[in-house]
Design a protein around this motif. Structure first.
Motif, PDB file in Angstrom:
ATOM      1  N   GLY A  55      -1.518  -0.355 -13.578  1.00  0.00           N
ATOM      2  CA  GLY A  55      -0.837  -0.122 -12.310  1.00  0.00           C
ATOM      3  C   GLY A  55      -0.438   1.315 -12.067  1.00  0.00           C
ATOM      4  O   GLY A  55       0.183   1.630 -11.055  1.00  0.00           O
ATOM      5  N   GLY A  56      -0.796   2.201 -12.977  1.00  0.00           N
ATOM      6  CA  GLY A  56      -0.398   3.592 -12.849  1.00  0.00           C
ATOM      7  C   GLY A  56      -1.189   4.388 -11.828  1.00  0.00           C
ATOM      8  O   GLY A  56      -0.762   5.455 -11.390  1.00  0.00           O
ATOM      9  N   LYS A  57      -2.359   3.884 -11.458  1.00  0.00           N
ATOM     10  CA  LYS A  57      -3.194   4.565 -10.457  1.00  0.00           C
ATOM     11  C   LYS A  57      -3.628   3.549  -9.398  1.00  0.00           C
ATOM     12  O   LYS A  57      -4.000   2.438  -9.725  1.00  0.00           O
ATOM     13  N   THR A  58      -3.572   3.986  -8.166  1.00  0.00           N
ATOM     14  CA  THR A  58      -4.049   3.162  -7.061  1.00  0.00           C
ATOM     15  C   THR A  58      -4.879   4.015  -6.110  1.00  0.00           C
ATOM     16  O   THR A  58      -4.764   5.253  -6.109  1.00  0.00           O
ATOM     17  N   TYR A  59      -5.693   3.350  -5.311  1.00  0.00           N
ATOM     18  CA  TYR A  59      -6.528   4.062  -4.344  1.00  0.00           C
ATOM     19  C   TYR A  59      -6.769   3.125  -3.166  1.00  0.00           C
ATOM     20  O   TYR A  59      -6.903   1.923  -3.350  1.00  0.00           O
ATOM     21  N   TYR A  60      -6.822   3.722  -1.961  1.00  0.00           N
ATOM     22  CA  TYR A  60      -6.948   2.913  -0.753  1.00  0.00           C
ATOM     23  C   TYR A  60      -8.042   3.451   0.160  1.00  0.00           C
ATOM     24  O   TYR A  60      -8.283   4.659   0.224  1.00  0.00           O
ATOM     25  N   VAL A  64      -6.692   1.525   5.639  1.00  0.00           N
ATOM     26  CA  VAL A  64      -5.514   0.732   5.289  1.00  0.00           C
ATOM     27  C   VAL A  64      -4.410   1.577   4.661  1.00  0.00           C
ATOM     28  O   VAL A  64      -3.306   1.073   4.410  1.00  0.00           O
ATOM     29  N   LYS A  65      -4.682   2.833   4.422  1.00  0.00           N
ATOM     30  CA  LYS A  65      -3.707   3.706   3.752  1.00  0.00           C
ATOM     31  C   LYS A  65      -2.424   3.767   4.561  1.00  0.00           C
ATOM     32  O   LYS A  65      -2.441   3.947   5.769  1.00  0.00           O
ATOM     33  N   GLY A  66      -1.306   3.593   3.873  1.00  0.00           N
ATOM     34  CA  GLY A  66      -0.009   3.621   4.538  1.00  0.00           C
ATOM     35  C   GLY A  66       0.440   2.272   5.060  1.00  0.00           C
ATOM     36  O   GLY A  66       1.597   2.098   5.443  1.00  0.00           O
TER      37      GLY A  66
END
Length: 124
Positions: A55-60, A64-66
């Motif tokens: 869960g330390g890195k995420t990407y969107y 859908v960002k924000g």
């Protein structure tokens, strides 16, 4: 072997929220990066969000960002997708997927296991 079952889809008005859940079977869940994809009628499957093994890195996706947030609870073998400010263009079948490895994965070919999908419909 990882089996994935999505839930939480449904019908919501534009501007509303939904939280999708993806429950995974198997003892190796915490070793896999996870992702959410979606497929609208007549369109190709597209990437939505990804999270690494802890869960330390995420990407969107930019679309859908924000508005969307991916998270995971390794103690519960579950990954979530919180969707806020939903738009009619978010209407699709949403799929959860488990990647081959532990680091972020963004392309469908990097994912070995897929759920059956859950329908999200956003009305205008």
């Amino acid at each position: 072997q990882v089996q994935l079952v999505e839930s939480g889809g449904g019908l919501v008005q534009a501007g509303g929220s939904l939280r999708l859940s993806c429950a995974a079977s198997g003892r190796t869940f915490s070793a896999h990066a996870m992702g959410w994809f979606r497929q609208a009628p007549g369109k190709e499957r597209e990437f939505v969000a990804a999270i690494n093994y802890n869960g330390g890195k995420t990407y969107y996706a930019d679309s859908v960002k924000g508005r969307f947030t991916i998270s995971r609870d390794n103690a519960k073998n579950t990954v979530y997708l919180q969707m806020n400010s939903l738009k009619p263009e978010d209407t699709a079948v949403y799929y959860c997927a488990a990647a081959k490895g532990w680091d972020l994965a963004l392309d469908a070919y990097e994912f070995d296991y897929w759920g059956q999908g859950t329908q999200v419909t956003v009305s205008s």
